[in-house]
Design a protein around this motif. Structure first.
Motif, PDB file in Angstrom:
ATOM      1  N   ASP A  97       0.862  -1.189   0.000  1.00 21.89           N
ATOM      2  CA  ASP A  97       0.000   0.000   0.000  1.00 21.89           C
ATOM      3  C   ASP A  97       0.893   1.233   0.000  1.00 21.89           C
ATOM      4  O   ASP A  97       1.796   1.333   0.848  1.00 21.89           O
ATOM      5  N   ILE A  98       0.627   2.152  -0.925  1.00 17.66           N
ATOM      6  CA  ILE A  98       1.437   3.375  -0.956  1.00 17.66           C
ATOM      7  C   ILE A  98       0.629   4.499  -0.314  1.00 17.66           C
ATOM      8  O   ILE A  98      -0.511   4.774  -0.722  1.00 17.66           O
ATOM      9  N   ILE A  99       1.213   5.104   0.708  1.00 19.97           N
ATOM     10  CA  ILE A  99       0.511   6.185   1.408  1.00 19.97           C
ATOM     11  C   ILE A  99       1.310   7.468   1.178  1.00 19.97           C
ATOM     12  O   ILE A  99       2.549   7.455   1.246  1.00 19.97           O
ATOM     13  N   GLU A 100       0.592   8.549   0.879  1.00 23.49           N
ATOM     14  CA  GLU A 100       1.286   9.791   0.527  1.00 23.49           C
ATOM     15  C   GLU A 100       1.146  10.834   1.624  1.00 23.49           C
ATOM     16  O   GLU A 100       0.127  10.899   2.308  1.00 23.49           O
ATOM     17  N   ALA A 101       2.193  11.674   1.750  1.00 26.55           N
ATOM     18  CA  ALA A 101       2.125  12.821   2.663  1.00 26.55           C
ATOM     19  C   ALA A 101       2.729  14.007   1.935  1.00 26.55           C
ATOM     20  O   ALA A 101       3.744  13.866   1.240  1.00 26.55           O
ATOM     21  N   GLU A 102       2.112  15.174   2.109  1.00 21.52           N
ATOM     22  CA  GLU A 102       2.596  16.350   1.369  1.00 21.52           C
ATOM     23  C   GLU A 102       3.443  17.278   2.236  1.00 21.52           C
ATOM     24  O   GLU A 102       3.894  18.322   1.786  1.00 21.52           O
ATOM     25  N   SER A 103       3.642  16.882   3.513  1.00 22.76           N
ATOM     26  CA  SER A 103       4.515  17.698   4.378  1.00 22.76           C
ATOM     27  C   SER A 103       5.130  16.791   5.432  1.00 22.76           C
ATOM     28  O   SER A 103       4.661  15.667   5.669  1.00 22.76           O
ATOM     29  N   GLY A 104       6.189  17.334   6.068  1.00 22.74           N
ATOM     30  CA  GLY A 104       6.865  16.579   7.125  1.00 22.74           C
ATOM     31  C   GLY A 104       5.929  16.282   8.282  1.00 22.74           C
ATOM     32  O   GLY A 104       5.905  15.178   8.825  1.00 22.74           O
ATOM     33  N   ASN A 105       5.111  17.285   8.647  1.00 21.64           N
ATOM     34  CA  ASN A 105       4.179  17.094   9.774  1.00 21.64           C
ATOM     35  C   ASN A 105       3.176  15.980   9.494  1.00 21.64           C
ATOM     36  O   ASN A 105       2.909  15.143  10.354  1.00 21.64           O
ATOM     37  N   GLU A 106       2.653  15.992   8.261  1.00 26.46           N
ATOM     38  CA  GLU A 106       1.680  14.960   7.895  1.00 26.46           C
ATOM     39  C   GLU A 106       2.350  13.574   7.940  1.00 26.46           C
ATOM     40  O   GLU A 106       1.768  12.609   8.439  1.00 26.46           O
ATOM     41  N   ALA A 107       3.611  13.524   7.478  1.00 32.72           N
ATOM     42  CA  ALA A 107       4.338  12.241   7.465  1.00 32.72           C
ATOM     43  C   ALA A 107       4.516  11.723   8.894  1.00 32.72           C
ATOM     44  O   ALA A 107       4.266  10.543   9.184  1.00 32.72           O
ATOM     45  N   LEU A 108       4.933  12.619   9.810  1.00 32.06           N
ATOM     46  CA  LEU A 108       5.158  12.188  11.202  1.00 32.06           C
ATOM     47  C   LEU A 108       3.866  11.686  11.831  1.00 32.06           C
ATOM     48  O   LEU A 108       3.853  10.675  12.543  1.00 32.06           O
ATOM     49  N   SER A 109       2.782  12.382  11.528  1.00 30.75           N
ATOM     50  CA  SER A 109       1.505  11.965  12.100  1.00 30.75           C
ATOM     51  C   SER A 109       1.094  10.591  11.550  1.00 30.75           C
ATOM     52  O   SER A 109       0.599   9.731  12.292  1.00 30.75           O
ATOM     53  N   LEU A 110       1.338  10.343  10.264  1.00 29.52           N
ATOM     54  CA  LEU A 110       1.007   9.029   9.682  1.00 29.52           C
ATOM     55  C   LEU A 110       1.861   7.922  10.314  1.00 29.52           C
ATOM     56  O   LEU A 110       1.385   6.814  10.580  1.00 29.52           O
ATOM     57  N   MET A 111       3.140   8.277  10.574  1.00 37.70           N
ATOM     58  CA  MET A 111       4.039   7.253  11.147  1.00 37.70           C
ATOM     59  C   MET A 111       3.660   6.872  12.575  1.00 37.70           C
ATOM     60  O   MET A 111       4.044   5.827  13.068  1.00 37.70           O
ATOM     61  N   THR A 118      15.361  13.593  11.639  1.00 41.67           N
ATOM     62  CA  THR A 118      15.856  13.800  13.003  1.00 41.67           C
ATOM     63  C   THR A 118      14.747  13.500  14.013  1.00 41.67           C
ATOM     64  O   THR A 118      14.960  12.802  15.004  1.00 41.67           O
ATOM     65  N   LEU A 119      13.553  13.998  13.735  1.00 37.71           N
ATOM     66  CA  LEU A 119      12.437  13.746  14.669  1.00 37.71           C
ATOM     67  C   LEU A 119      12.057  12.264  14.695  1.00 37.71           C
ATOM     68  O   LEU A 119      11.705  11.712  15.735  1.00 37.71           O
ATOM     69  N   MET A 120      12.144  11.626  13.515  1.00 34.69           N
ATOM     70  CA  MET A 120      11.823  10.180  13.455  1.00 34.69           C
ATOM     71  C   MET A 120      12.754   9.382  14.362  1.00 34.69           C
ATOM     72  O   MET A 120      12.339   8.447  15.044  1.00 34.69           O
ATOM     73  N   ARG A 121      14.050   9.737  14.340  1.00 35.35           N
ATOM     74  CA  ARG A 121      15.032   8.965  15.123  1.00 35.35           C
ATOM     75  C   ARG A 121      14.826   9.128  16.622  1.00 35.35           C
ATOM     76  O   ARG A 121      15.352   8.382  17.419  1.00 35.35           O
ATOM     77  N   GLU A 122      14.049  10.159  17.015  1.00 33.43           N
ATOM     78  CA  GLU A 122      13.793  10.370  18.451  1.00 33.43           C
ATOM     79  C   GLU A 122      12.571   9.593  18.939  1.00 33.43           C
ATOM     80  O   GLU A 122      12.309   9.525  20.132  1.00 33.43           O
ATOM     81  N   GLN A 123      11.799   9.034  18.018  1.00 35.28           N
ATOM     82  CA  GLN A 123      10.569   8.324  18.406  1.00 35.28           C
ATOM     83  C   GLN A 123      10.758   6.813  18.275  1.00 35.28           C
ATOM     84  O   GLN A 123      11.159   6.349  17.205  1.00 35.28           O
ATOM     85  N   LEU A 140      21.892  10.518   9.644  1.00 34.41           N
ATOM     86  CA  LEU A 140      20.506  10.421  10.135  1.00 34.41           C
ATOM     87  C   LEU A 140      19.932   9.013   9.941  1.00 34.41           C
ATOM     88  O   LEU A 140      18.767   8.772  10.170  1.00 34.41           O
ATOM     89  N   GLY A 141      20.774   8.129   9.482  1.00 27.11           N
ATOM     90  CA  GLY A 141      20.361   6.734   9.363  1.00 27.11           C
ATOM     91  C   GLY A 141      19.667   6.425   8.048  1.00 27.11           C
ATOM     92  O   GLY A 141      18.926   5.445   7.956  1.00 27.11           O
ATOM     93  N   ALA A 142      19.864   7.268   7.024  1.00 28.21           N
ATOM     94  CA  ALA A 142      19.247   6.969   5.729  1.00 28.21           C
ATOM     95  C   ALA A 142      19.881   5.707   5.176  1.00 28.21           C
ATOM     96  O   ALA A 142      21.081   5.522   5.283  1.00 28.21           O
TER      97      ALA A 142
END
Ligand code: ADP
Length: 381
Positions: A37-51, A75-80, A107-109
């Protein structure tokens, strides 16, 4: 849900983050043949909320975005906790310089691709992470099934054997009473039958006790404390005192250590190995058992040496399997559970058990107890 053998896994999800609609459309097109399933996000905030709400096999993260760029999102992802292990593939049009690639790696990419993106390369890179995710999910699910089955099996064995204890004891006690109170009424054949019932109830009680011990291993939490193996050995010698006197057997040792382990483990191991050493004997020699321990940086290795009938090396796996016996039951009574209990116990505490033997000459059983780091071990006098 997808199934793999008996293991069901969720359809993997891929998160594509890009502020430009046309890029999202192009990426979706490139990945359309991947079973995900491909899920799209148009901003960093939307992506973090989806994750926060989904588990993703990987994230395709655009570097240049308004408000929050791809590096800030990473950076924010690595803190969660729930996001920190998601593989990130950065996608960028301009930042080809080394420093951006380095920053992405820090950043772990797991990957870094440049726009315009080659759809085939993108597809094969993403496919790798999707496959990895599916395999990981299957492994986790198999581990859960295994843990659940083991747990059920042990609980089943425990309940069965616990509930069987009482009737087995009753059989033994009543056949003893029958023998005592009805001596005069029973003929030789009757006495024989009764003897047979009594002997089997004794065997049944040993089986039940051994299965209970086996199923108890692992049910209690793993606890290590200072265990004086010398004292454990002395207690075991006292238990065998009568047998030692009758058979003129000897049990010797040379200053066994105090080790950090479970006292029950030490008792079960020494008790079983010594009992076997005394039992599997030729009959024409005085049984002699020697217990000793050596150490290296990582382990204590205990050995129990006997001068008995020995074990053919071809039975090296069989002796540790439940209910497997290699010698005749009428000559050497037993349940075939002792060594499997020893193995289960030792492995639970991170050690090993094995034997070296020469038929007719004797057997040495060895087991290791890993040393706990930072703890002093002393040798008891
Ligand atoms: P059992 O109750 O039959 O003794 P174990 O699990 O303790 O069960 O041992 C499994 C089998 O391994 C025994 O039946 C015996 O054939 C063999 N065995 C174990 N210890 C010894 C030994 N010290 N010498 C010879 N054979 C042994």
């Amino acid at each position: 849900m997808e199934t793999f053998g008996d293991v069901a896994t969720e359809i993997p999800k891929i998160l594509v983050v890009d502020d430009r609609k046309e890029n999202l459309v192009a990426t979706r097109k490139a990945l359309k043949s991947i079973d995900a399933d491909i899920i799209e996000a148009e901003s960093g905030n939307e992506a973090l909320s989806l994750m926060l709400h989904h588990t993703f096999a990987c994230v395709l993260l655009d570097v240049q975005m308004p408000e929050m760029d791809g590096f800030e999102v990473a950076t924010l992802m690595r803190e969660q906790d729930q996001m920190k292990d998601i593989p990130i593939i950065f996608a960028t049009a301009i930042s080809k310089e080394e420093k951006y690639v380095d920053q992405a790696a820090e950043l772990g990419a797991v990957d870094y691709i440049f726009k315009p993106i080659n759809p085939n390369i993108l597809k094969s890179k993403v496919q790798v992470y999707v496959d990895l995710h599916v395999k990981q999910q299957q492994l986790n699910e198999l581990n859960n099934i295994l843990a659940r089955n083991n747990d059920e099996l042990e609980r089943f064995a425990y309940i069965c054997s616990h509930d069987l204890q009482e009737p087995a004891r009753m059989m033994g006690s009543f056949s003893e009473l029958l023998e005592k109170d009805y001596q005069s009424v029973l003929d030789d054949k009757g006495k024989n039958y009764l003897n047979f019932v009594r002997k089997n109830s004794v065997h049944m009680q040993s089986m039940i006790n051994d299965i209970l011990t086996f199923s108890r291993v692992g049910r209690e939490s793993i606890k290590c404390e200072d265990v004086d193996s010398n004292s454990v050995l002395n207690e075991i010698k006292e238990e065998f005192q009568k047998q030692l006197e009758e058979t003129k057997a000897t049990i010797t040792s040379n200053g066994l250590p105090v080790v950090q382990t479970s006292p029950t483990l030490m008792r079960v191991l020494l008790q079983n190995l010594i009992s076997n050493g005394l039992k599997y004997q030729k009959g024409n020699v005085q049984p002699a058992i020697t217990v000793s321990a050596t150490e290296d940086e990582r382990n204590w290795t205990f050995s129990v040496v006997d001068n008995g009938i020995g074990i053919d090396p071809e039975h090296k796996d069989k002796v540790f399997s439940m209910f497997q016996r290699i010698h005749r039951k009428d000559k050497y009574p037993g349940t075939g559970i002792g060594l499997s209990t020893c193995q289960k116990f030792v492995e639970l505490y991170g050690g090993n058990i094995w034997f070296e033997s020469e038929p007719e000459k004797g057997t040495t059983f060895l087991f290791t107890i890993p040393k706990l780091t930072g703890k002093e071990q002393h040798v008891a006098a």
